[in-house]
Design an enzyme around this catalytic site. Structure first.
Site, short mmCIF file in Angstrom:
data_model
loop_
_atom_site.label_atom_id
_atom_site.label_comp_id
_atom_site.label_asym_id
_atom_site.label_seq_id
_atom_site.Cartn_x
_atom_site.Cartn_y
_atom_site.Cartn_z
N GLY A 490 16.65 -33.76 -78.80
CA GLY A 490 17.72 -34.75 -78.75
C GLY A 490 17.19 -36.15 -78.87
N GLY A 492 18.06 -39.41 -76.87
CA GLY A 492 18.82 -40.05 -75.80
C GLY A 492 18.88 -41.54 -76.02
N GLY A 493 19.55 -42.20 -75.12
CA GLY A 493 19.72 -43.63 -75.25
C GLY A 493 18.41 -44.38 -75.30
N PHE A 494 17.42 -43.89 -74.62
CA PHE A 494 16.17 -44.62 -74.53
C PHE A 494 15.11 -44.14 -75.51
CE2 PHE A 494 18.29 -45.51 -70.60
CZ PHE A 494 17.99 -46.83 -70.34
N GLY A 495 15.39 -43.06 -76.22
CA GLY A 495 14.39 -42.56 -77.16
C GLY A 495 14.52 -41.06 -77.34
N VAL A 497 13.84 -36.96 -77.26
CA VAL A 497 13.50 -36.05 -76.18
C VAL A 497 12.93 -34.77 -76.77
CG1 VAL A 497 14.36 -34.84 -74.15
CG2 VAL A 497 15.45 -36.94 -74.86
N LYS A 511 10.63 -37.23 -72.43
CA LYS A 511 11.42 -38.33 -72.99
C LYS A 511 10.46 -39.42 -73.41
CE LYS A 511 15.59 -39.09 -71.78
NZ LYS A 511 16.93 -39.54 -71.46
N ASP A 608 24.34 -46.22 -66.42
CA ASP A 608 24.64 -45.60 -67.71
C ASP A 608 25.10 -44.17 -67.49
OD1 ASP A 608 24.99 -45.38 -70.41
OD2 ASP A 608 22.90 -44.94 -70.86
#
Ligand SMILES: *[C@@H]1O[C@H](CO)[C@@H](O)[C@H](O)[C@H]1NC(C)=O
Ligand SMILES: *[C@@H]1O[C@H](CO)[C@@H](O)[C@H](O)[C@H]1NC(C)=O
Ligand SMILES: *[C@@H]1O[C@H](CO)[C@@H](O)[C@H](O)[C@H]1NC(C)=O
Ligand SMILES: *[C@@H]1O[C@H](CO)[C@@H](O)[C@H](O)[C@H]1NC(C)=O
Ligand SMILES: *[C@@H]1O[C@H](CO)[C@@H](O)[C@H](O)[C@H]1NC(C)=O
Ligand SMILES: *[C@@H]1O[C@H](CO)[C@@H](O)[C@H](O)[C@H]1NC(C)=O
Ligand SMILES: *[C@@H]1O[C@H](CO)[C@@H](O)[C@H](O)[C@H]1NC(C)=O
Ligand SMILES: *[C@@H]1O[C@H](CO)[C@@H](O)[C@H](O)[C@H]1NC(C)=O
Length: 798
Positions: A490, A492-495, A497, A511, A608
């Site tokens: 995936g 994610g919002g921060f980078g 995964v 992550k 978040d």
């Protein structure tokens, strides 16, 4: 005497903060809060300080000269002089007293002996002592080293001294800014085999291994001094290894941290820490448990025992075969362990016995034995009774002791392979089971150990930082197939995964966080450390991190069922979520959030919270993820980096979007959105209805007002739900999304309303952002006009 006094007075500077160039205070002399005493070689200084800094709470203390912010001893920690100047002087019995302006005594050296010609001297060891002026320092009447604060200095002893009858312990501060006595203490347990222990109140939090004669376990540290002479003293001290300032501090959360001052960098470097995390956690594996920590701490049982309950390892283990004290029984040897805890009642030590096995067999209550070789005395036998608690495999093979555990005959008949199975298989199996239940910790930081070795500080086995979360990049590369595309699960919002599998078999999610400046790395590590300690069954467990070149990797436990949005917003999968599951998920999220807000030590605002950040374990139990990332990243980065994700469209509260203000109530808003999404099966952002322009919140509010509230419920649920319950959930959801933060309930109230049927429900008003369908560009233009706050929006990953 008089001329001395005169001379002394001449030396006293008249301006604030200056030290008296002498190391002694003589009868008739005194110092007030503008003055200080300095040891002969100018290593230590004794004087007054206030804490908090600009308060009127005044204390008498000692610190390394030039480092007044790190007080190593405080006289009147629990009794500050208030609103007054303070003076240190002698009373008529020759005792030191600390008085305020009107002569009220706030502290006294309290010796029962009268001193005729008293003299108080600050030594270069940091020890402040009171003696007769005509006798040497060794004949002191009172010394500060006997009344430790939260700091152990080289040469200072912890433990029992028969001469004074004192059992010296460090006692933590209540908090960083409050030097008064907290409830944690660190000292030598003299009851049973001597060992270093950190207590909370009178409970053991964690302990080192027992020691005897010349050190702990088999690793005898040269830098520490252990003295055992039961009729004289039992003590532990650290040697001054580098001659510069160093100190071991029991901090207010129970870690013992040994700091060494690095003259070059002008800062305190951590040489080692001694903590109760991982296998050192006293209660972790319970009675007859055996803790193993290869990569993460895991619980097994001693030979001949089995887990009492599969859910909770802390319940410990029970005998598989109760037939003890019968024909044919014997012992199984477990090598390289930290011996069990002991008290006077639960341990027996006999010197000069060769055959410990016979010694133990003689007593039906004897559970296990171990052998000792005491220097200058000879062989000895240790036998345990009552319980065997806090046994662990030591970290470094060959540094532990052997423990012989008594087992029934039937156990001995099993093949020898058994002992190998215990060593290898049990920890791994329990790691897997562990995933679902208790927490675990990553061990080991090679880098830090190397650093400590450079400083010339030898580390004993027990003193190594147990909860080091930093993992080598090689381990993660191996686990994720070098971050291969097929392992990517995936973005994610921060980078991105990645899924991975450690060599132990444990599955992890890695992550990769986007680049972050090297600045603030120490703070970042601290954050990771703290966040890793947040443990709740509705939070995803952070297992570790890795800093590699410009990247930061966070390692989490792997969640097989992906995230809530994966189920909720896909028609086929949504039908798998029945009403009861949805209720359980909502309650789980509420509990996790309540923990973050109220119960955790950090009191975290998630910032978040969204369906994509709610992960589901194999039983579809929700676990909040990415908590703390906002804290780690957002706070430092918000003003400078505009490409960071700080919130997600559809879940952000009005005050956050409009003013950049967030609070616990902003999370409550996001929770309300998630709740309504779960019951309706629809997204808030991008909600579409043929009859109006409202978003999901507006739609819910409209139905509520029209008395058709239950129409909001996801159609695939049919009539699975109870009407009253469903109404209650929607009511609470609407309350959570009220426009004004003040009108939203706090999470504890939310949870009470959801879980209880007889809580009064408040009637909701119009929710925030219910009518307008914001378009991304509108919001962006809104931000360009408000200054200072930069918030970046991200689509929620569709
Ligand atoms: C502290 O003592 C010095 C010397 O006795 C004196 O000059 C000074 O005024 C005193 N300061 C206070 C605040 O009492
Ligand atoms: C100390 O001073 C503050 C304000 O100056 C006052 O509120 C407080 O009551 C005083 N405390 C004592 C013990 O005199
Ligand atoms: C000294 O302490 C006593 C007891 O706390 C207090 O009553 C007195 O006011 C203090 N003197 C001054 C000058 O603050
Ligand atoms: C001094 O001794 C008295 C009586 O033994 C005790 O109550 C008091 O707490 C002691 N004070 C200190 C500072 O040890
Ligand atoms: C430990 O402290 C608690 C509360 O302070 C007390 O009730 C209990 O009796 C103590 N236990 C022992 C063994 O002293
Ligand atoms: C530590 O101190 C003790 C006693 O002062 C001494 O015998 C021992 O050699 C010291 N160890 C080291 C490594 O300096
Ligand atoms: C304990 O210490 C005392 C005092 O130094 C000494 O007389 C005694 O022999 C010691 N006992 C042992 C067993 O070493
Ligand atoms: C596990 O058991 C211990 C003691 O037996 C208890 O203190 C702890 O709360 C339990 N943990 C859970 C998650 O049930």
């Amino acid at each position: 005497m008089t001329s001395n006094h005169f001379f002394f007075l001449c030396l006293i500077p008249l301006f604030f903060g200056h030290s008296i160039a002498v190391d002694v205070l003589k009868a008739d002399q005194s110092i007030n809060h503008t003055q200080a005493i300095v040891s002969a070689a100018e290593k230590f200084e004794l004087g007054f300080f206030t804490q908090p800094k600009s308060s009127n709470f005044m204390y008498l203390g000692i610190w390394y000269k030039g480092l007044p912010d790190y007080v190593v001893w405080v006289a009147n920690r629990d009794n500050p002089v208030l609103n007054s100047s303070a003076t240190l002087k002698f009373n008529t019995h020759g005792n030191l007293i600390l008085v305020n302006q009107t002569g009220q005594v706030f502290w006294s050296s309290n010796s029962t002996r009268t001193v005729l010609y008293p003299i108080a001297q600050l030594l270069d060891t940091g020890n402040f002592l009171l003696r007769e002026s005509n006798s040497g320092p060794e004949n002191y009447v009172w010394q500060s080293f006997d009344y430790p604060f939260d700091t152990l200095l080289p040469g200072m002893k912890l433990g029992w001294d028969s001469k004074t009858g004192l059992n010296r312990k460090l006692t933590s501060r209540r908090s960083q800014t409050d030097p008064s006595s907290g409830d944690l203490s660190y000292g030598v347990n003299t009851d049973g085999l001597p060992q270093l222990v950190v207590w909370k109140g009178n409970q053991t939090m964690f302990r080192g291994g027992p020691w005897y004669g010349d050190g702990f376990s088999r690793v005898r540290s040269k830098r520490a001094n252990y003295i055992y002479n039961a009729s004289f003293e039992i003590s532990y001290s650290i040697n001054d290894s580098n001659n510069g300032p160093s100190r071991a501090v029991l901090d207010s959360i129970g870690s013992v941290i040994y700091y060494v001052w690095t003259g070059g960098d002008k800062k305190w470097e951590i040489a080692y820490t001694f903590e109760g995390s991982g296998c050192n956690d006293y209660e972790l594996c319970g009675n007859f448990g055996l803790c193993s920590s290869v990569l993460v701490a895991s619980c097994g049982c001693l030979d001949g025992f089995e887990q009492k309950s599969a859910q909770n390892f802390s319940d410990g283990c029970v005998r598989k075969d109760e037939k003890i004290c019968r024909e044919g029984e014997g012992f199984r040897k477990i090598s390289d362990v930290k011996w069990p805890d002991s008290t006077k009642k639960s341990v027996r030590l006999k010197v000069g016995i060769q055959n410990c096995e016979t010694e133990c067999l003689k007593d039906c209550f004897c559970l296990a034995y171990g052998k000792l070789e005491i220097p200058d005395i000879g062989p000895a036998c240790v036998t345990w009774f009552d319980k065997l608690i806090d046994v662990r495999f030591v970290r470094d093979v060959g540094t532990g002791d052997d423990l012989f555990v008594r087992v029934a005959a039937s156990e001995l008949e099993r093949s020898e392979r058994k002992s190998i199975i215990v060593l290898v298989v049990v920890p791994i199996i329990s790691v897997l089971i562990f995933l679902a239940s208790i927490s675990f910790y990553i061990v080991r930081n090679v880098r830090r150990r190397a650093k400590a070795a450079d400083n010339g500080v030898t580390i004993t086995e027990e003193l190594i930082h147990e909860n080091e979360l930093e993992m080598p990049i090689a381990v993660i590369e191996a686990a994720t197939n070098n971050f291969s595309i097929s392992n990517k699960i995936g973005e994610g919002g921060f980078g991105p995964v990645y899924k991975g599998r450690l060599s132990s078999g444990q599955e992890i999610a890695v992550k990769k966080l986007a680049e972050r400046s090297r600045q603030g790395m120490e703070e970042f590590k601290n954050e990771v450390h703290f966040i890793s300690q947040l443990q709740h069954r509705n939070l995803v467990k952070l297992l570790g991190f890795c800093i590699h070149e410009e990247e930061i990797l966070l390692i989490y436990e792997y969640m097989p069922n992906k995230s809530l949005d994966y189920f909720l917003f896909e028609d086929r999968r949504r039908s798998l979520l029945d009403w009861q599951m949805r209720i359980d998920i909502i309650i789980g999220i509420a509990r996790g959030l309540l923990y973050l807000h109220r119960d955790s030590r950090l009191r975290i605002i998630h910032r978040d919270l969204k369906a994509a950040n709610i992960l589901l374990d194999s039983e579809m139990k929700p676990k909040i993820s990415d908590f703390g990332i906002a804290r780690m990243f957002g706070e430092y980065q918000m003003e400078t980096k505009t490409d960071r994700v700080v919130g997600t469209y559809g879940y952000m509260s009005p005050e956050y979007i409009m003013e950049g203000c967030f609070s616990f109530k902003s999370d409550v808003y996001s929770f309300g959105v998630i709740l309504l999404e779960i019951v309706s099966g629809k997204r808030n952002h991008g909600f579409f209805h043929s009859e109006h322009q409202l978003n999901l919140l507006g739609h819910a509010w409209k139905l509520w007002n029209e008395g058709k509230t239950l129409k909001l419920i996801d159609g695939v649920l049919g009539d699975q739900f109870q009407e009253l319950e469903a109404l209650k959930y929607i009511n609470v959801g609407l309350l959570c999304v009220q426009a004004r933060p003040k009108e939203r309930p706090i999470m504890s109230y939310v949870l009470s309303m959801l879980e209880n049927d007889n809580m009064p429900l408040i009637h909701p008003k119009e929710p925030g952002f219910y009518g307008e369908r914001f378009v991304l560009s509108d919001i962006n233009s809104l931000f360009s006009t408000s200054n200072n706050v930069t918030i970046t929006l991200l689509d929620d990953g569709r």
